[in-house]
Design a protein around this motif. Structure first.
Motif, short mmCIF file in Angstrom:
data_model
loop_
_atom_site.label_atom_id
_atom_site.label_comp_id
_atom_site.label_asym_id
_atom_site.label_seq_id
_atom_site.Cartn_x
_atom_site.Cartn_y
_atom_site.Cartn_z
N ALA A 297 13.01 -2.79 2.06
CA ALA A 297 12.52 -1.52 1.52
C ALA A 297 13.02 -0.41 2.42
O ALA A 297 13.07 -0.57 3.64
N LEU A 298 13.44 0.70 1.81
CA LEU A 298 13.77 1.87 2.62
C LEU A 298 12.46 2.46 3.12
O LEU A 298 11.44 2.39 2.44
N PRO A 299 12.45 3.03 4.33
CA PRO A 299 11.18 3.44 4.94
C PRO A 299 10.53 4.62 4.21
O PRO A 299 11.20 5.59 3.87
N GLN A 300 9.22 4.52 3.99
CA GLN A 300 8.45 5.68 3.51
C GLN A 300 8.15 6.61 4.67
O GLN A 300 7.90 7.79 4.50
N SER A 301 8.15 6.02 5.87
CA SER A 301 8.03 6.75 7.13
C SER A 301 8.25 5.72 8.23
O SER A 301 8.16 4.53 7.97
N GLU B 271 0.83 -1.20 0.00
CA GLU B 271 0.00 0.00 0.00
C GLU B 271 0.87 1.25 0.00
O GLU B 271 2.02 1.21 0.44
N GLY B 272 0.31 2.34 -0.49
CA GLY B 272 1.01 3.61 -0.43
C GLY B 272 1.98 3.82 -1.56
O GLY B 272 1.81 3.29 -2.65
N ALA B 273 3.00 4.62 -1.29
CA ALA B 273 3.95 5.00 -2.33
C ALA B 273 4.81 3.81 -2.74
O ALA B 273 4.90 2.82 -2.03
N ARG B 274 5.44 3.94 -3.89
CA ARG B 274 6.37 2.93 -4.37
C ARG B 274 7.61 2.94 -3.48
O ARG B 274 8.11 3.99 -3.11
N ASP B 275 8.07 1.72 -3.13
CA ASP B 275 9.23 1.60 -2.24
C ASP B 275 10.55 1.67 -3.02
O ASP B 275 10.63 1.21 -4.15
N TYR B 276 11.57 2.20 -2.38
CA TYR B 276 12.94 1.97 -2.83
C TYR B 276 13.35 0.62 -2.27
O TYR B 276 13.25 0.39 -1.07
N ALA C 135 13.65 11.91 11.02
CA ALA C 135 13.76 10.66 10.29
C ALA C 135 13.84 10.87 8.78
O ALA C 135 13.04 11.61 8.21
N ARG C 136 14.81 10.21 8.17
CA ARG C 136 14.90 10.24 6.72
C ARG C 136 13.89 9.26 6.14
O ARG C 136 13.76 8.13 6.63
N CYS C 137 13.18 9.67 5.10
CA CYS C 137 12.16 8.84 4.47
C CYS C 137 12.38 8.80 2.97
O CYS C 137 12.96 9.72 2.40
N PHE C 138 11.87 7.75 2.33
CA PHE C 138 12.12 7.53 0.90
C PHE C 138 10.83 7.16 0.19
O PHE C 138 10.09 6.31 0.67
N ARG C 139 10.57 7.80 -0.94
CA ARG C 139 9.42 7.40 -1.76
C ARG C 139 9.83 7.45 -3.22
O ARG C 139 10.28 8.48 -3.69
#
Length: 597
Positions: free
Chosen positions: A189-193, A171-176, A213-217
């Motif tokens: 997966a790098l965290p979206q949050s 669910e949600g944004a595409r993961d790195y 916190a660093r987040c990735f989308r």
RNA sequence: GGGGACGUAGCUCAAUUGGUUAGAGUACCGGACUGUCGAUCCGGUGGUUGCGGGUUCGAGUCCCGUCGUCCUCGCCA
């Protein structure tokens, strides 16, 4: 220490002192018998004076050479104080000049008045970051972090780091994704949050958590969106939405006072329901620095012959308008054609209708003939028409009228200069819908995330009850909005498994699938989960708005381009075949396109 | 994935309807100058007009493709 003072701190009171300065050569001014350089560091500029004895070395200097000066502070001769810089009353009479490092010829000078192209800035980011404007912004960013950290610390929060390598969730944004070497064919997966981790921390009893916190989308970029960004993330136990709103309002007040030296407008940050925001502004992050609110005319449209309006009104659509006060003369037919094409291309609208108020106070324009005198009066009264007003109409579905009129409202406000750039206008948007109907997939999707708690008074609309109506359920969600940007969003979380199951059910998530994806959270919720709630603020956007900037790249030391590339390092880049072999990864592209040679 | 803007000297920009040898400022090199401060003045080097095709007697300019940067729609729970 290679210096005793910085280039920004020497004043008249230091007259006669021996000082050592170090920094970058900003400019060289050679008058043969007397020579000057401006020496720069991140604290400022100081003028250095040289006599004939050091002239040859000074003449060999280039902008951005790194030098050390030993000398004496002296007042500048009367009448030639430089009022443009804080150190303008003094100069340093150089006795010794040491070249610490020569520079190659720089592609651009950080002190130049014109800013280079974005591409050049990003490639030579170290030179770009030397620009005083960038140094000011990164310092502002530090101040905001520092004030926030202190504030959270004073309020009993514990800063906890959560993993960068986590579990991918669909669910949600595409993961790195990060491939695993020891478990070939599997991915982190790098965290979206840090969402799920912070909820776990609540269950673990850390009742006040925060993290920068660093987040990735992995989604496409925008002027206010980077693939890698920073959130001021927090979660609290034994609280409701009021407590979170109160805590963050307190932080906002502190940031305004300690970072900008200002008070927030009014006694406290105002609130608006989501529905009201959509009605009045057509957007859930309204810019409240100017008016031009949306006006509904659907009821009037039901009485008119004009087919464009009548047809939409009769088929459940909406006719809404904005009134750009006094703007009629500023928009020619050609300009309006431009606006019309813009809304068609950008928002998939059929177009925009318009009327202008002429010098007699009458509504005029190509569509005016479709209305009776009486109907025109009604419209004029509803939109508050006065001489020289420019009224734009959108007749479409509610959703399209929102997009069109929000777009026009923001665009016209910018063009008509209705926005005071110094204003900081905060508001809270509350009572968001829980679910959105995805017409393509024909299912309900969570508007925030599936762990959001519904408003208790809306619980009876959940599935399995007689008056089940998912679209009517509102969430215990709250967004912080600043100058038309969403700068934060949070919710009260579901902490009981019964409600959680119902929500999963509504989302079409079977218990099996839910367990597979979030099993660890569902399990944890069974072991004494306290009621909890939280929020995350977009740090980069906050810095952007506190700094009066219009681009998020300027708030980030090493940002990415629209194609998510780092022009300085060249990332992303191909890797050696050996690395791919270790990961058991084979690309479907031609080897030369992806593999390092 | 779609739409739009831009790409000319190291950098910032100019170049009329398609028309002579593509200019200016700055940086760089050389020279002059004892109070400048975005120093000034004189002289000089520096260009495959992003790249590849095409139209034309002639292309920086028009057309097609491609690469890059920016803005934007979709997307971003």
């Amino acid at each position: 220490m290679l210096r005793s003072k910085t280039c920004g701190e020497i004043r008249a009171e230091h007259q006669g002192q021996a000082v050592t300065l170090a920094g970058w050569v900003d400019s060289v001014r050679d008058h043969s018998g007397i020579l000057f350089i401006n020496l720069r560091d991140r604290y400022g500029l100081t003028q250095i004076v040289f006599s004939q004895s050091l002239a040859d070395t000074v003449r060999s200097l280039h902008p951005e050479d790194v030098v050390q000066i030993e000398g004496t502070v002296q007042l500048r001769p009367e009448g030639i104080v430089n009022k443009k810089i804080p150190t303008g009353e003094i100069e340093v009479k150089a006795e010794k000049l040491t070249i610490l490092n020569r520079t190659a010829v720089v592609p651009f000078q950080p002190s130049a008045p014109e800013v280079p192209a974005e591409e050049t800035r990003l490639k030579y980011r170290y030179l770009d970051l030397r620009r005083p404007a960038m140094q000011k912004t990164l310092t502002l960013r530090h101040r905001i972090c520092k004030v926030a950290r202190d504030y959270f610390d004073e309020n009993g929060f514990v800063e906890v780091e959560t993993p960068m390598l986590g579990k991918s969730t669909p669910e949600g944004a595409r993961d790195y994704l990060v491939p695993s070497r020891v478990a070939q064919g599997q991915f982190y997966a790098l965290p979206q949050s840090p969402q799920l981790y912070k909820q776990i921390l609540m269950i673990a009893g850390y009742d006040r958590y925060f993290q920068i916190a660093r987040c990735f989308r992995d989604e496409d970029l925008r002027a206010d969106r980077q693939p890698e960004f920073t959130q001021l993330d927090l979660e609290m136990s034994f609280v409701d939405s009021e407590d979170i709103i109160g805590m963050i309002s307190g932080l906002v007040e502190r940031l305004m006072k300690e970072v900008l030296g200002r008070e927030i407008k009014g006694d406290k940050i105002p609130r608006m329901c989501y529905d009201e925001a959509m009605e009045r502004f057509g957007h859930d992050a309204p810019d409240l620095r100017f008016g031009m609110e949306l006006i509904d005319l659907t009821d009037i449209a039901k009485e008119v012959e004009f087919r464009v309006f009548r047809g939409v009104a009769d088929s459940g659509g909406r006719i809404r308008a904005i009134n750009a006060k006094g703007a009629a003369e500023k928009y020619s037919r050609k300009d309006i054609d431009g606006l019309n094409n813009w809304v068609i291309e950008q928002f998939g609208a059929k177009g925009v209708a318009w009327l202008k108020v002429d010098t007699d106070g009458k509504l005029a324009g190509p569509i005016a003939k479709n209305f009776t005198e009486e109907q025109l009066d009604k419209i004029a009264k509803r939109v508050g028409a006065e001489k020289n007003d420019f009224i734009l109409f959108s007749a479409d579905t509610f959703s399209v009228t929102c997009k069109v009129l929000n777009g026009l409202r923001r665009r016209l406000a910018a063009e008509l200069k209705l926005i005071n750039p110094n204003e900081m206008n905060f508001c809270w948007i509350v009572k968001f819908p829980m679910f959105d109907w995805d017409a393509e997939e024909k299912r309900w999707v969570a508007m925030h995330h599936p762990f959001t708690a519904p408003l208790t008074q809306d619980l009876h609309h959940l599935a399995g009850t007689p008056d089940s109506n998912p679209g009517a359920i509102r969430a215990q969600a709250y967004d912080l909005v600043l100058n038309g940007f969403e700068v934060g969003g949070g919710t009260v979380r579901i902490h009981d498994s019964e409600t959680q199951s119902k929500v999963f059910d509504l989302l079409g998530l079977s218990l099996e699938t839910a367990k597979q994806q979030f099993g660890f959270l569902l399990e944890a919720l069974q072991f004494g989960a306290p009621p909890h709630a939280g929020i995350a603020l977009g740090l980069d956007r906050l810095v952007m708005l506190f700094g009066g900037l219009d681009n998020i790249r300027d708030c980030i030391a090493f940002p990415k381009t629209a194609k998510a590339a780092d022009l300085m390092t060249g990332a992303p880049s191909p890797v050696a075949t050996k690395q791919l072999d270790e990961l058991a990864i084979k690309t479907t592209l031609k080897p030369n396109d992806t593999v390092a040679r």
